[in-house]
Design a protein around this motif. Sequence first.
Motif, PDB file in Angstrom:
ATOM      1  N   LYS A  49       3.617   8.502   3.629  1.00 16.87           N
ATOM      2  CA  LYS A  49       4.756   9.404   3.833  1.00 16.87           C
ATOM      3  C   LYS A  49       6.010   8.918   3.109  1.00 16.87           C
ATOM      4  O   LYS A  49       6.836   9.724   2.677  1.00 16.87           O
ATOM      5  CB  LYS A  49       5.055   9.561   5.323  1.00 16.87           C
ATOM      6  CG  LYS A  49       4.036  10.403   6.053  1.00 16.87           C
ATOM      7  CD  LYS A  49       4.429  10.645   7.482  1.00 16.87           C
ATOM      8  CE  LYS A  49       5.497  11.700   7.563  1.00 16.87           C
ATOM      9  NZ  LYS A  49       5.862  12.030   8.941  1.00 16.87           N
ATOM     10  N   LEU A  50       6.169   7.599   3.007  1.00 14.36           N
ATOM     11  CA  LEU A  50       7.374   7.067   2.380  1.00 14.36           C
ATOM     12  C   LEU A  50       7.301   7.087   0.853  1.00 14.36           C
ATOM     13  O   LEU A  50       8.323   6.953   0.185  1.00 14.36           O
ATOM     14  CB  LEU A  50       7.634   5.636   2.867  1.00 14.36           C
ATOM     15  CG  LEU A  50       8.019   5.509   4.343  1.00 14.36           C
ATOM     16  CD1 LEU A  50       8.086   4.045   4.746  1.00 14.36           C
ATOM     17  CD2 LEU A  50       9.347   6.190   4.616  1.00 14.36           C
ATOM     18  N   TYR A  51       6.106   7.253   0.306  1.00 16.06           N
ATOM     19  CA  TYR A  51       5.956   7.312  -1.143  1.00 16.06           C
ATOM     20  C   TYR A  51       6.513   8.655  -1.646  1.00 16.06           C
ATOM     21  O   TYR A  51       6.086   9.718  -1.224  1.00 16.06           O
ATOM     22  CB  TYR A  51       4.481   7.174  -1.520  1.00 16.06           C
ATOM     23  CG  TYR A  51       4.244   7.188  -3.011  1.00 16.06           C
ATOM     24  CD1 TYR A  51       4.619   6.105  -3.793  1.00 16.06           C
ATOM     25  CD2 TYR A  51       3.647   8.285  -3.618  1.00 16.06           C
ATOM     26  CE1 TYR A  51       4.412   6.110  -5.157  1.00 16.06           C
ATOM     27  CE2 TYR A  51       3.435   8.296  -4.989  1.00 16.06           C
ATOM     28  CZ  TYR A  51       3.814   7.216  -5.743  1.00 16.06           C
ATOM     29  OH  TYR A  51       3.605   7.225  -7.103  1.00 16.06           O
ATOM     30  N   LEU A  89       9.212   3.882  11.142  1.00 15.92           N
ATOM     31  CA  LEU A  89       8.638   2.661  10.574  1.00 15.92           C
ATOM     32  C   LEU A  89       9.267   1.414  11.193  1.00 15.92           C
ATOM     33  O   LEU A  89       8.566   0.447  11.513  1.00 15.92           O
ATOM     34  CB  LEU A  89       8.812   2.649   9.059  1.00 15.92           C
ATOM     35  CG  LEU A  89       8.284   1.413   8.322  1.00 15.92           C
ATOM     36  CD1 LEU A  89       6.786   1.252   8.567  1.00 15.92           C
ATOM     37  CD2 LEU A  89       8.581   1.502   6.836  1.00 15.92           C
ATOM     38  N   VAL A  90      10.582   1.449  11.400  1.00 17.92           N
ATOM     39  CA  VAL A  90      11.263   0.310  12.036  1.00 17.92           C
ATOM     40  C   VAL A  90      10.708   0.089  13.445  1.00 17.92           C
ATOM     41  O   VAL A  90      10.412  -1.050  13.843  1.00 17.92           O
ATOM     42  CB  VAL A  90      12.789   0.540  12.070  1.00 17.92           C
ATOM     43  CG1 VAL A  90      13.478  -0.473  12.974  1.00 17.92           C
ATOM     44  CG2 VAL A  90      13.373   0.472  10.663  1.00 17.92           C
ATOM     45  N   LEU A  91      10.539   1.164  14.203  1.00 12.84           N
ATOM     46  CA  LEU A  91       9.987   1.039  15.558  1.00 12.84           C
ATOM     47  C   LEU A  91       8.548   0.530  15.522  1.00 12.84           C
ATOM     48  O   LEU A  91       8.154  -0.306  16.343  1.00 12.84           O
ATOM     49  CB  LEU A  91      10.054   2.386  16.285  1.00 12.84           C
ATOM     50  CG  LEU A  91      11.425   2.831  16.770  1.00 12.84           C
ATOM     51  CD1 LEU A  91      11.346   4.218  17.390  1.00 12.84           C
ATOM     52  CD2 LEU A  91      11.999   1.850  17.780  1.00 12.84           C
ATOM     53  N   GLY A 114      -2.189   2.977  10.734  1.00  9.81           N
ATOM     54  CA  GLY A 114      -0.833   3.458  10.993  1.00  9.81           C
ATOM     55  C   GLY A 114       0.127   3.065   9.877  1.00  9.81           C
ATOM     56  O   GLY A 114       0.942   3.881   9.431  1.00  9.81           O
ATOM     57  N   MET A 115       0.036   1.824   9.404  1.00  8.60           N
ATOM     58  CA  MET A 115       0.898   1.379   8.301  1.00  8.60           C
ATOM     59  C   MET A 115       0.607   2.164   7.023  1.00  8.60           C
ATOM     60  O   MET A 115       1.520   2.517   6.272  1.00  8.60           O
ATOM     61  CB  MET A 115       0.714  -0.119   8.046  1.00  8.60           C
ATOM     62  CG  MET A 115       1.334  -1.010   9.092  1.00  8.60           C
ATOM     63  SD  MET A 115       3.105  -0.754   9.320  1.00  8.60           S
ATOM     64  CE  MET A 115       3.726  -1.216   7.724  1.00  8.60           C
ATOM     65  N   PHE A 116      -0.665   2.461   6.780  1.00 10.75           N
ATOM     66  CA  PHE A 116      -1.024   3.256   5.607  1.00 10.75           C
ATOM     67  C   PHE A 116      -0.410   4.658   5.700  1.00 10.75           C
ATOM     68  O   PHE A 116       0.037   5.214   4.692  1.00 10.75           O
ATOM     69  CB  PHE A 116      -2.545   3.341   5.469  1.00 10.75           C
ATOM     70  CG  PHE A 116      -2.993   4.175   4.305  1.00 10.75           C
ATOM     71  CD1 PHE A 116      -2.822   3.726   3.005  1.00 10.75           C
ATOM     72  CD2 PHE A 116      -3.570   5.414   4.513  1.00 10.75           C
ATOM     73  CE1 PHE A 116      -3.224   4.499   1.926  1.00 10.75           C
ATOM     74  CE2 PHE A 116      -3.976   6.199   3.443  1.00 10.75           C
ATOM     75  CZ  PHE A 116      -3.802   5.747   2.147  1.00 10.75           C
ATOM     76  N   VAL A 150       6.331   5.296  22.174  1.00 11.80           N
ATOM     77  CA  VAL A 150       6.795   6.636  22.560  1.00 11.80           C
ATOM     78  C   VAL A 150       7.942   7.068  21.649  1.00 11.80           C
ATOM     79  O   VAL A 150       8.031   8.235  21.249  1.00 11.80           O
ATOM     80  CB  VAL A 150       7.220   6.663  24.050  1.00 11.80           C
ATOM     81  CG1 VAL A 150       7.979   7.933  24.385  1.00 11.80           C
ATOM     82  CG2 VAL A 150       5.994   6.547  24.948  1.00 11.80           C
ATOM     83  N   GLY A 151       8.806   6.115  21.281  1.00 11.03           N
ATOM     84  CA  GLY A 151       9.891   6.403  20.342  1.00 11.03           C
ATOM     85  C   GLY A 151       9.358   6.874  18.993  1.00 11.03           C
ATOM     86  O   GLY A 151       9.915   7.792  18.379  1.00 11.03           O
ATOM     87  N   VAL A 152       8.264   6.259  18.516  1.00 11.78           N
ATOM     88  CA  VAL A 152       7.645   6.696  17.256  1.00 11.78           C
ATOM     89  C   VAL A 152       7.178   8.139  17.374  1.00 11.78           C
ATOM     90  O   VAL A 152       7.413   8.965  16.477  1.00 11.78           O
ATOM     91  CB  VAL A 152       6.465   5.765  16.883  1.00 11.78           C
ATOM     92  CG1 VAL A 152       5.680   6.329  15.685  1.00 11.78           C
ATOM     93  CG2 VAL A 152       6.964   4.366  16.569  1.00 11.78           C
TER      94      VAL A 152
END
Length: 198
Positions: free
Chosen positions: A82-84, A98-100, A75-77, A160-162
Motif C-alpha cells: 500500500k505504501l509503494y 504502520l506505526v501502530l 501484514g508487513m507485506f 484495534v487502532g490499526v
Amino acid sequence: MGKGANSFGTFLIIGPTCFFLGILFSSFPYDYNVLWTVPTEGRDNYFKILEDHIKFLHASPPIISRILHIVMATGMFGFLLKLYNMSEANMLFDGASLVLYIAGLMVYVTNIVKGFRVVTAGIYGPTEPLPDGEVDDFIGREDSLRVYAASNTILALVLVGVLVLQAGQWYALRKEEAEIAEFATKDAEKKAAGKKNK
C-alpha cells in the motif's frame, strides 16, 4: 498504484490483524483475572493458571511460532504494497497504521516473547540474596505475570487502532468517490443545460 492493489494490500493488513486479535481474545480470560480481579485469598490460583498457560504455549511445536511469524510478515507485506507509490490521500491512514503495527510488533518482541522465556525458566528475580545496601530492581512472579497480561491488552488496543484507521481510510475513499461522482453529474447537467440554451 491501482485500486485493486490497494484493496489487496488492505486485505493483507486486516487479515493478520484480525488473526492476532483472535489469539489475544483467547488469552483474555487468563489476563483478565490477573489484571482486574479483586485480591482475595484464592487469587494466587489465577497466577498459577496463567503461568501454566504461558508454559504450555511456549512449549508448543515450532510450526506454531513459524505460522505466527509468517502471518506477521504478511501484514508487513500488505503495508509495503500500500505504501509503494502511495497518494497523499492515504498517507495519513496507512502511515499511522504502520506505526501502530510496528509498535505492536515491538510489544510482542520485547514483552510477550520475553515473558514466555522468563515464565518458562521460572527466574523472576535474583537467584541469590542481595548483599546489604543493594537495591533489588528485579520484579517478582506476580508483577512479571501482570506485565505479560498488560502487554497482551496493550497489543490488542494497538491492533484495534490499526483496524479503526483502515476502516477510516475506506470510509474517506468512498466519501471522496461519491463527491467526485456528484461533481461529475452536476458538471454534465450544466453542459447539457448550456447546449439546450444554444
